[in-house]
Write a protein that holds these residues in place. Structure first.
Motif, PDB file in Angstrom:
ATOM      1  N   THR A 154      -2.107  12.970  13.830  1.00 50.25           N
ATOM      2  CA  THR A 154      -1.106  13.305  14.839  1.00 50.25           C
ATOM      3  C   THR A 154      -0.381  12.063  15.355  1.00 50.25           C
ATOM      4  O   THR A 154       0.342  12.146  16.349  1.00 50.25           O
ATOM      5  N   LYS A 155      -0.606  10.933  14.681  1.00 51.14           N
ATOM      6  CA  LYS A 155      -0.006   9.654  15.087  1.00 51.14           C
ATOM      7  C   LYS A 155      -0.369   9.311  16.530  1.00 51.14           C
ATOM      8  O   LYS A 155       0.465   8.877  17.334  1.00 51.14           O
ATOM      9  N   GLY A 156      -1.632   9.540  16.846  1.00 52.05           N
ATOM     10  CA  GLY A 156      -2.125   9.274  18.188  1.00 52.05           C
ATOM     11  C   GLY A 156      -2.308   7.800  18.457  1.00 52.05           C
ATOM     12  O   GLY A 156      -2.349   6.965  17.539  1.00 52.05           O
ATOM     13  N   ASP A 157      -2.419   7.459  19.723  1.00 51.57           N
ATOM     14  CA  ASP A 157      -2.632   6.078  20.152  1.00 51.57           C
ATOM     15  C   ASP A 157      -4.056   5.672  19.762  1.00 51.57           C
ATOM     16  O   ASP A 157      -5.033   6.195  20.305  1.00 51.57           O
ATOM     17  N   ALA A 158      -4.172   4.714  18.844  1.00 46.01           N
ATOM     18  CA  ALA A 158      -5.484   4.307  18.331  1.00 46.01           C
ATOM     19  C   ALA A 158      -6.350   3.695  19.431  1.00 46.01           C
ATOM     20  O   ALA A 158      -7.567   3.917  19.475  1.00 46.01           O
ATOM     21  N   ASN A 159      -5.726   2.925  20.324  1.00 46.76           N
ATOM     22  CA  ASN A 159      -6.489   2.287  21.402  1.00 46.76           C
ATOM     23  C   ASN A 159      -7.047   3.325  22.368  1.00 46.76           C
ATOM     24  O   ASN A 159      -8.207   3.244  22.793  1.00 46.76           O
ATOM     25  N   TYR A 160      -6.216   4.307  22.723  1.00 47.30           N
ATOM     26  CA  TYR A 160      -6.687   5.371  23.614  1.00 47.30           C
ATOM     27  C   TYR A 160      -7.837   6.134  22.964  1.00 47.30           C
ATOM     28  O   TYR A 160      -8.850   6.430  23.606  1.00 47.30           O
ATOM     29  N   THR A 161      -7.679   6.473  21.687  1.00 51.83           N
ATOM     30  CA  THR A 161      -8.709   7.228  20.975  1.00 51.83           C
ATOM     31  C   THR A 161     -10.025   6.463  20.965  1.00 51.83           C
ATOM     32  O   THR A 161     -11.096   7.037  21.220  1.00 51.83           O
ATOM     33  N   LEU A 162      -9.942   5.167  20.693  1.00 53.61           N
ATOM     34  CA  LEU A 162     -11.154   4.338  20.648  1.00 53.61           C
ATOM     35  C   LEU A 162     -11.848   4.302  22.005  1.00 53.61           C
ATOM     36  O   LEU A 162     -13.072   4.452  22.099  1.00 53.61           O
ATOM     37  N   VAL A 163     -11.064   4.131  23.067  1.00 56.56           N
ATOM     38  CA  VAL A 163     -11.643   4.074  24.417  1.00 56.56           C
ATOM     39  C   VAL A 163     -12.285   5.406  24.786  1.00 56.56           C
ATOM     40  O   VAL A 163     -13.405   5.452  25.311  1.00 56.56           O
ATOM     41  N   GLN A 164     -11.589   6.517  24.496  1.00 58.83           N
ATOM     42  CA  GLN A 164     -12.117   7.832  24.842  1.00 58.83           C
ATOM     43  C   GLN A 164     -13.391   8.140  24.069  1.00 58.83           C
ATOM     44  O   GLN A 164     -14.355   8.688  24.627  1.00 58.83           O
ATOM     45  N   VAL A 165     -13.415   7.781  22.796  1.00 59.70           N
ATOM     46  CA  VAL A 165     -14.615   8.007  21.989  1.00 59.70           C
ATOM     47  C   VAL A 165     -15.766   7.142  22.504  1.00 59.70           C
ATOM     48  O   VAL A 165     -16.922   7.591  22.561  1.00 59.70           O
ATOM     49  N   SER A 166     -15.463   5.911  22.904  1.00 58.63           N
ATOM     50  CA  SER A 166     -16.498   5.034  23.462  1.00 58.63           C
ATOM     51  C   SER A 166     -17.084   5.623  24.737  1.00 58.63           C
ATOM     52  O   SER A 166     -18.305   5.590  24.956  1.00 58.63           O
ATOM     53  N   ILE A 167     -16.209   6.176  25.573  1.00 57.75           N
ATOM     54  CA  ILE A 167     -16.679   6.820  26.810  1.00 57.75           C
ATOM     55  C   ILE A 167     -17.559   8.024  26.477  1.00 57.75           C
ATOM     56  O   ILE A 167     -18.601   8.247  27.111  1.00 57.75           O
ATOM     57  N   ASN A 168     -17.139   8.808  25.469  1.00 60.93           N
ATOM     58  CA  ASN A 168     -17.952   9.950  25.038  1.00 60.93           C
ATOM     59  C   ASN A 168     -19.347   9.502  24.614  1.00 60.93           C
ATOM     60  O   ASN A 168     -20.353  10.141  24.937  1.00 60.93           O
ATOM     61  N   ASP A 169     -19.403   8.411  23.862  1.00 64.84           N
ATOM     62  CA  ASP A 169     -20.692   7.879  23.414  1.00 64.84           C
ATOM     63  C   ASP A 169     -21.571   7.518  24.607  1.00 64.84           C
ATOM     64  O   ASP A 169     -22.760   7.857  24.651  1.00 64.84           O
ATOM     65  N   LEU A 170     -20.975   6.804  25.566  1.00 66.68           N
ATOM     66  CA  LEU A 170     -21.745   6.380  26.734  1.00 66.68           C
ATOM     67  C   LEU A 170     -22.212   7.570  27.565  1.00 66.68           C
ATOM     68  O   LEU A 170     -23.329   7.581  28.079  1.00 66.68           O
ATOM     69  N   ILE A 171     -21.346   8.578  27.688  1.00 71.21           N
ATOM     70  CA  ILE A 171     -21.723   9.783  28.435  1.00 71.21           C
ATOM     71  C   ILE A 171     -22.874  10.504  27.741  1.00 71.21           C
ATOM     72  O   ILE A 171     -23.824  10.961  28.385  1.00 71.21           O
ATOM     73  N   MET A 172     -22.806  10.597  26.417  1.00 74.94           N
ATOM     74  CA  MET A 172     -23.850  11.315  25.680  1.00 74.94           C
ATOM     75  C   MET A 172     -25.205  10.629  25.794  1.00 74.94           C
ATOM     76  O   MET A 172     -26.248  11.287  25.753  1.00 74.94           O
ATOM     77  N   VAL A 173     -25.195   9.302  25.914  1.00 74.36           N
ATOM     78  CA  VAL A 173     -26.457   8.576  26.041  1.00 74.36           C
ATOM     79  C   VAL A 173     -27.251   9.085  27.240  1.00 74.36           C
ATOM     80  O   VAL A 173     -28.474   9.226  27.185  1.00 74.36           O
ATOM     81  N   VAL A 174     -26.552   9.370  28.342  1.00 73.87           N
ATOM     82  CA  VAL A 174     -27.241   9.772  29.570  1.00 73.87           C
ATOM     83  C   VAL A 174     -27.147  11.272  29.857  1.00 73.87           C
ATOM     84  O   VAL A 174     -27.956  11.804  30.618  1.00 73.87           O
ATOM     85  N   ALA A 175     -26.159  11.949  29.269  1.00 79.12           N
ATOM     86  CA  ALA A 175     -25.912  13.341  29.667  1.00 79.12           C
ATOM     87  C   ALA A 175     -26.291  14.381  28.624  1.00 79.12           C
ATOM     88  O   ALA A 175     -26.548  15.541  28.986  1.00 79.12           O
ATOM     89  N   PHE A 176     -26.319  14.025  27.338  1.00 84.91           N
ATOM     90  CA  PHE A 176     -26.558  15.049  26.318  1.00 84.91           C
ATOM     91  C   PHE A 176     -27.922  15.706  26.486  1.00 84.91           C
ATOM     92  O   PHE A 176     -28.027  16.941  26.510  1.00 84.91           O
ATOM     93  N   ALA A 177     -28.970  14.912  26.592  1.00 89.19           N
ATOM     94  CA  ALA A 177     -30.316  15.476  26.688  1.00 89.19           C
ATOM     95  C   ALA A 177     -30.482  16.356  27.929  1.00 89.19           C
ATOM     96  O   ALA A 177     -30.967  17.494  27.817  1.00 89.19           O
ATOM     97  N   PRO A 178     -30.083  15.893  29.142  1.00 84.89           N
ATOM     98  CA  PRO A 178     -30.225  16.770  30.317  1.00 84.89           C
ATOM     99  C   PRO A 178     -29.395  18.051  30.214  1.00 84.89           C
ATOM    100  O   PRO A 178     -29.877  19.125  30.572  1.00 84.89           O
ATOM    101  N   LEU A 179     -28.152  17.937  29.722  1.00 85.88           N
ATOM    102  CA  LEU A 179     -27.303  19.126  29.605  1.00 85.88           C
ATOM    103  C   LEU A 179     -27.877  20.116  28.595  1.00 85.88           C
ATOM    104  O   LEU A 179     -27.925  21.327  28.852  1.00 85.88           O
TER     105      LEU A 179
END
Length: 237
Positions: free
Chosen positions: A33-58
């Motif tokens: 979709t010709k998306g912003d690569a920097n935005y995508t990288l940051v959002q995916v990084s945030i997802n990773d960090l969230i999953m570290v602490v939130a995936f198991a409890p959720l």
């Protein structure tokens, strides 16, 4: 296995898919979709960090609502193997190979192996579940329908919301894709660990893989088709 237990496992598999946001294939959707690569990288990084602490409890909470007892050690081990280890490996690689040119070469070298690994995983999953899929087409439809509704609904809400907030298309498109797609590798691994490879939960996560690719490609096509709407929105704002 009786039908109520099988139904609970189907629900468990869909829950595991729903609480695991995508951190891999979304790069492909963003590029298409010709998306912003920097935005995508940051959002995916945030997802990773969230999953570290939130995936198991959720996952434990939502599976507990459906009366499924979840061993925490299995959830924590799965998150560690599929999220923490790759994150740590990436940080170490970045520090050791402190040169962008060398990093690009390393990425190009490893890319074919990652593709082979991903394709091989999908083939194995479908191989183990092929007979079940063929023998239970109605069950596949019953699993696929809520997954379709979830994916299209999340994409629509995110895409429209970002447009109203005046975000450019190169941010809105990957943002909606990230919200709508799932980290199916983690979901499949947890489902197999908890219920077994031939379980209803594992089947539900495999159906999620089967559904996600064509659905996400249809959303890519829609996002590209509506790119001009964002240009008009930006021009009038």
């Amino acid at each position: 296995m009786d039908q109520p237990e099988l139904g609970d496992q189907y629900i468990a598999g869909m829950i595991l898919l729903g609480v695991a946001p995508c951190t891999a294939m979304v790069f492909v959707w963003s590029q298409l979709t010709k998306g912003d690569a920097n935005y995508t990288l940051v959002q995916v990084s945030i997802n990773d960090l969230i999953m570290v602490v939130a995936f198991a409890p959720l996952a434990a909470f939502l599976l507990g609502v459906t009366d499924v007892t979840v061993p925490w050690d299995t959830l924590i081990l799965s998150v560690s193997l599929f999220v923490v280890v790759p994150l740590v490996a990436g940080v170490i690689t970045r520090r050791v190979v402190n040169n962008q040119t060398k990093l690009d070469k390393l990425g190009a070298t490893l890319k074919p192996f990652s593709i082979v690994g991903l394709v091989g995983t999908v083939i194995l999953l479908f191989g183990f579940q092929a007979q079940t899929i063929i023998e239970n087409p109605l069950d596949i439809v019953l699993i696929a329908v809520p997954l379709l509704i979830q994916t299209y609904l999340i994409f629509a809400v995110t895409y429209i919301w970002m447009k109203k907030w005046g975000q450019p298309h190169q941010v809105a498109a990957p943002g909606a894709m990230i919200g709508a797609s799932n980290f199916f590798e983690l979901a499949v691994a947890v489902a197999i660990s908890l219920f077994g490879i031939h379980s209803g939960a594992a089947l539900a996560t495999v159906v999620g893989v089967l559904v996600e690719v064509p659905v996400m490609l249809s959303l890519v096509a829609y996002a590209n088709k509506t790119r001009a709407d964002f240009a008009i929105n930006e021009a009038t704002s």
